[in-house]
Structures are given as C-alpha cells and as structure tokens.
Design an enzyme around this catalytic site. Sequence first.
Site, PDB file in Angstrom:
ATOM      1  CG  ASP A  81       1.143   5.269 -10.706  1.00 46.17           C
ATOM      2  OD1 ASP A  81       1.274   6.278 -11.428  1.00 46.17           O
ATOM      3  OD2 ASP A  81       1.737   5.133  -9.628  1.00 46.17           O
ATOM      4  CB  CYS A 194      -7.920   1.800  -8.292  1.00 48.05           C
ATOM      5  SG  CYS A 194      -7.562   1.976 -10.050  1.00 48.05           S
ATOM      6  CB  SER A 473       0.963  -0.822  -6.879  1.00 47.18           C
ATOM      7  OG  SER A 473      -0.408  -0.579  -6.657  1.00 47.18           O
TER       8      SER A 473
END
Length: 558
Positions: A81, A194, A473
């Site tokens: 993403d 992440c 996000s």
Amino acid sequence: MEPSRSKRMTHGLEKAPHRSLLYALGLCREEMARPLVGVVNSANEVVPGHLHLDRIAEAAKAGIRMAGGTPMEFPSIAVCDGLAMNHAGMKFSLPSREITVDSIELMATAHPFDALVLIPNCDKSVPGMLMAMLRLNIPSILVSGGPMLAGKGGGAKADLISVFEAVGKIRIGSMNDDELEDLIEHACPGCGSCSGMFTANTMNCLTETIGLALPGNGTIPAVAADRIRLAKKAGMQVMELLKNNIRPRDIVTEKSAANAVAVDMALGGSSNTVLHLPAVFREAGIPLSLALFDTISRKTPNLCKLSPAGKDHIQDLHEAGGIPAVMAELLAGGLISGEPLTVTGKSVAENLDNIRAVKGVSRIIRPLSDPHSAEGGIAILKGSLAPEGAVVKQFAVLPSMMTRTVTAKVYNSEEDAVAAILGGKIQAGDAVIVRYEGPRGGPGMREMLTPTSAIAGMNLDGDVALITDGRFSGGSRGAAIGHVSPEAADGGPIGVIQDGDGILIDIPGRKLDLLVDDDELKKRLAAFTPLRKSIDSPLLRRYSRQVTSASTGAVYEE
C-alpha cells in the site's frame, strides 16, 4: 474424520496419470503416501514485508516434514500500500484482497490438499488468506512474516509515517532537504510489515486473537530467530490440527469475532479492520455489523498507544508481553471470552494461563485501571451525512477536533485534495471533502495517507478534518473520517455537499451531520446524478459492478 482429501489425486487406478505428474515434481512414493499440505507463500521482491517470506516458508515446510507431512508450496500476490499510495495503483489494493482469496480457493480445490499453512504479511494479504481459510474450511494455520523494526530520524525512532508527514513539514519549512533525505534512508531499516500499529500489523495481531495463528504471530519481529521457530512450530501444529480434524470454522465463532473487535479497540488498531473483519467473518457465516464495533468500543478501554498515535512500535509491544498480555488484561476484566478454541488446540483461557504484562513496561500495555481512554480506538459515526455509518480512529484525534463544526471544501478526487492542501488552500476550520473514492466510485476505495499526513505535517490536524467515502491507512492520524456510506457513487449525501456547507463532527456523540435543512437536503438528493468515472481496467470495471458498500466490508454481492 473425513478421508484424506489428497487421495482424490494420489490413489486409485484412475489416478495413475496424476501420480505420474507428481513423480515429475520429484516426489517419491513415500511422500505421496503422507498428507499433502499446501504452503501458500506471498513472497515477492516488491513489498518489504514480503521480501523474506521464502525463509518463513522454508521453516514452515521443515515443520511439516518433521511432523510427517509433505509440503507443496504455491504463490499468492501481495500489494504494498505504501508503494501504491497516491496514484492509480491504489485502486488495485483493496481488490487484491478478493483476488487473493479466490486464487487460494482455486489452487487448494484444483489440488486437494489435506491442510494449509498460509504465509502473508501486509495489508490485504492477511485478510485475504483468513477469508480463504474460512471459505475452504480444511485444517489450516496462518504464520505471518512479522513486523519491521522501527527506524531512526533526527535522533528519534521513526517509521514510514514519519516520512509521509515530512512532506508537509517541508512545505511549511520546519524540515530541510538534508534532514528529509536522512529520514528517507533510515526510517524503514529492513524487511517486515511497517513498524507501527498500521493495518498489516493490526490484522496480524488480530489473527492471533481470533485463534487462527500461534501466540507471537502479531509481534515477533521479522528479523528475529523466534520468527523462524514460530514458522516451524506452525508447520508442526498444522499436522496436529489435521490429526484432530480441527478446522477454521471450529475456531471462529461469534465469541471469537467479539474477542477480535475488543482487542482491536484495546490496541487502537487500524480503521481498515472495519472493512476486513466483517469480510473475514462473513466467510464463516457470522455477521459483524458496524453497530457491534461501536457497542464493543464503548465498553473496551484503549490500553495501547502505538505509532501513529504514540511513539512506541510493535517491537515495544512484543517486549511488553505482546498480544497474550493484552488479552490477559481484557480477560481478567471480563471484556473477552476465554471459551473459543485456538490453533494451539487449547482455549483462549488456557493459552492465557499465567500470562501477564512484563513488569516495567506497563506504559506500553496499560492496566484496565489506568487506560489511555475509557473507550476503544475506533468510533462509528452516523447522521445526515453518513446514514449507513462512517469510521474514525478516535484515539488518534486531537481534543480540539472531537466536537467541531467545520466548513466544507469539496474535491472529487484524492489528487485534487492533495494539491489544495499542499498549495495552501486549506485553512483552520475547514473540512476537506474527498468523494468518489469509495469501493464502487473510486473504484477500489483508495487509502489516503498522503493527504492526512500532509495535514498533520503542516500542523493543521488540530483544526482541519478530512471526510471521505474512501478509506485511510492505519498510519493516518487526526480527524480523518472515512468509509462514509452510502458513497457518492451510490447516491449518498456526501455527493451533494457544496463548498461552504457546515458539517457537525461529534465523535463522543457519534454524529456526523450535514448542516443544511431537511428540505434543502431532499431537494439536492432528488436532483443528484452521481459522477460516472471512465474505468480503463477490465478488472476494476468488474470490481465496481460487484462490490458492496464499505459499511458491509466492501465484499462482493452474492
């Protein structure tokens, strides 16, 4: 117990051609006689979270062999993403979830494996694999690649969101180009999903909570030897699941669904869970409504404040005891059920026996007696602007925006909104309205980390809201209100907002209202013809026709 599925392609006179093809793979007769276990590997050289998954797959296969099975690996896709953000590629991210589950169903049915080990790591690969597990309902276990370690920038811990927000800082002159380049180089130090409580890590933690992954799945760092051992244990454990005929739908129940939502609220997880959890549990025939999210959020305190809401990262949560420590605190308070079965073969309560948060790090996992907030991380808003609901990560909203009347500035795409933000056209008291970015209208319901990070980086997050029928996000913070339903493309009220309209945001009261009188709103809606975008991609055209509202998880229509 059902006879071995794999015998459908390995045994009997009529399967002689099948055995010949298996010999062509290099398999021997003894391997064909053992249970065949599919190993779904989403490794690739594009996504940092998936770069190392071949090592995880090799470890899982070693575990399968040690326990008497024959592993057979096949691939699955995964979209990053972060790399897809803020361009047309993001339209393909959410659809990749459906491609993932469908492709696994195809492979595991065309080649009838006895069991599955599934290896995802990033945003859509995790829910897609969970959906496949429940759809196929054969003995299965998931083991992820684990989180990235936090990086550094300006002498402090940093992550990918630090870089996104740095774009806004450059615009207002609070960071120079050399500082930016140093941050870019060191914020993401290596492989793994992440490092904050973003969507990928939230879903990996919740997979552990649901009971479809072993303890540690959500938090053991990607680079740790413990992650390799976890994969070996997963390979061995899937053989135990096969032996005892324990299947995903034996594990996933209404109580495990409620547990997942409760832990999500305690963790302050990504707002994308409101898309993914309903889609996952739907495959098990378990409805998960927005109302349930809000009900559980109101009674579940927020115990963890990791990036983007705080300065800590997944590695810090792991050192504090990980997801078992969070669950143990919730179980002690009666906020989750200890009854559901898990892939360990034990119940939630049995897994948590004698588990406690590690002493000295209680600031990472707050006790129920001293939470960050009395309510969970996500709130569901409704009102004249969002009749079917909207989603906000409330614990990442500054106090000045919890209740606020704002003025609409309307944009029909993310690109137009970003140009306005970075061009200095957004002022304190504005609401940036980004519409035609929903599942059907986008199509693909793009994540909007770029505009939310720009707002935060320009120090406007205490005075500006971003409201969209798209999504955010897990790294977004501020008054970022997404999933507004019905979306503009389906004739929702967000499609008739005009520049200068007032909007009431009342997060404690769970309201999102367009401040025009009822007659005016009815008149606008009656005259409204949604914008129809030209869609070049055949895949996105099909997706736009089939996908449902964000309020139902953006799943395909029956």
